[in-house]
Design an enzyme around this catalytic site. Structure first.
Site: not given
Ligand code: ZN
Length: 260
Positions: A60, A62, A64-65, A118, A137, A176
């Site tokens: 996805h 985001h 942090d990915h 999410h 996530d 995570h």
């Molecule tokens: Zn995420």
């Protein structure tokens, strides 16, 4: 030789609590990264292993990915696959997938399972031949992602999809390391669940020694993860919600976690 015999999966921490994951086939040299929280950690892992990256799969959009995606792609020339919904958001995508698409990465046939909630673009990647999936996530060990872009009903439908599509012995990787906090919360929902008590103890031991609690398996999560167990009568009873739908019970558990 079976693909599962020639495959090595390497998981390592990235950023504060993200994971990097590499899937490598010794026979063909194929090496697949799932999500890129940071490029430097991936480059170090690849050089330590002596692997050449060939493919990158994104779950996805985001930050942090995908933060390290541009640099890692440039450094390796790997082909990048990701959600069609994020075509505009992720500039590095070479190929995009929709729910149910299969892609071929070297010898691996990989299925894209859309699991929105999410985010709307979220893809879970399933590799049946080696019995592993990466749920981004969406599904965490003992937890699930916060519902940012979709709604709780959508998230529950996505978890149900994973319950139906992933066999019990599937190894589950995710975005995570949140398991210890998730365990504390899960025990507030089902304090009497013996499998959960045992898993919480195991998680405490693993974290105390600095280890990773992932991968997990679908069977462990089905027995212990309150979000996956929203359809169980025992969970409905524990919440005083007997007779309510699984989606309603999931929504209540998600609301409690958001406020925890
Ligand atoms: Zn995420």
């Amino acid at each position: 030789m079976a693909l599962s015999d020639t495959t090595e999966i390497h998981q390592f921490p990235c950023l504060n609590d993200n994971f990097g994951v590499l899937i490598h086939d010794r026979e063909s040299g194929t090496t697949i990264a799932i999500d890129v929280p940071e490029a430097t950690t991936y480059e170090k892992a690849l050089s330590e292993k002596g692997w050449n990256l060939t493919h990158i799969l994104i779950t996805h959009h985001h930050w942090d990915h995908v933060q390290g995606l541009g640099d890692l792609k440039q450094a390796t020339g790997a082909t990048v696959y990701g959600p069609a919904r994020s075509r505009q958001k992720i500039a590095e995508l070479d190929r995009t997938v929709e729910d149910g698409d299969h892609i071929k990465c070297g010898p691996y046939e990989i299925k894209a399972i859309a699991t929105p909630g999410h985010t709307l673009d979220q893809i879970s990647w399933y590799v049946p031949e080696i019995g592993m999936a990466h749920t981004g996530d969406t599904l965490f060990s003992l937890g699930c992602g916060r519902v940012f872009e979709g709604d709780k009903e959508m998230m529950w439908s996505s978890l149900e999809k994973l319950i139906h599509q992933l066999p019990d012995d599937t190894s589950i990787y995710c975005g995570h390391e949140y398991t210890e906090a998730n365990a504390k919360f899960a025990l507030t929902i089902e304090p009497g669940n013996a499998d959960l008590q045992a898993r919480a103890e195991e998680v405490g031991r693993i974290r105390a020694s600095g280890g990773a609690t992932l991968p997990t398996t679908m069977s462990v999560e089905k027995a212990t993860n309150p979000f996956l167990r929203a359809g169980e009568a025992s969970v409905a009873d524990a919440l005083g919600m007997s007779g309510k739908s699984a989606a309603e019970i999931f929504a209540e558990i998600r609301t409690r976690k958001d406020n925890a």
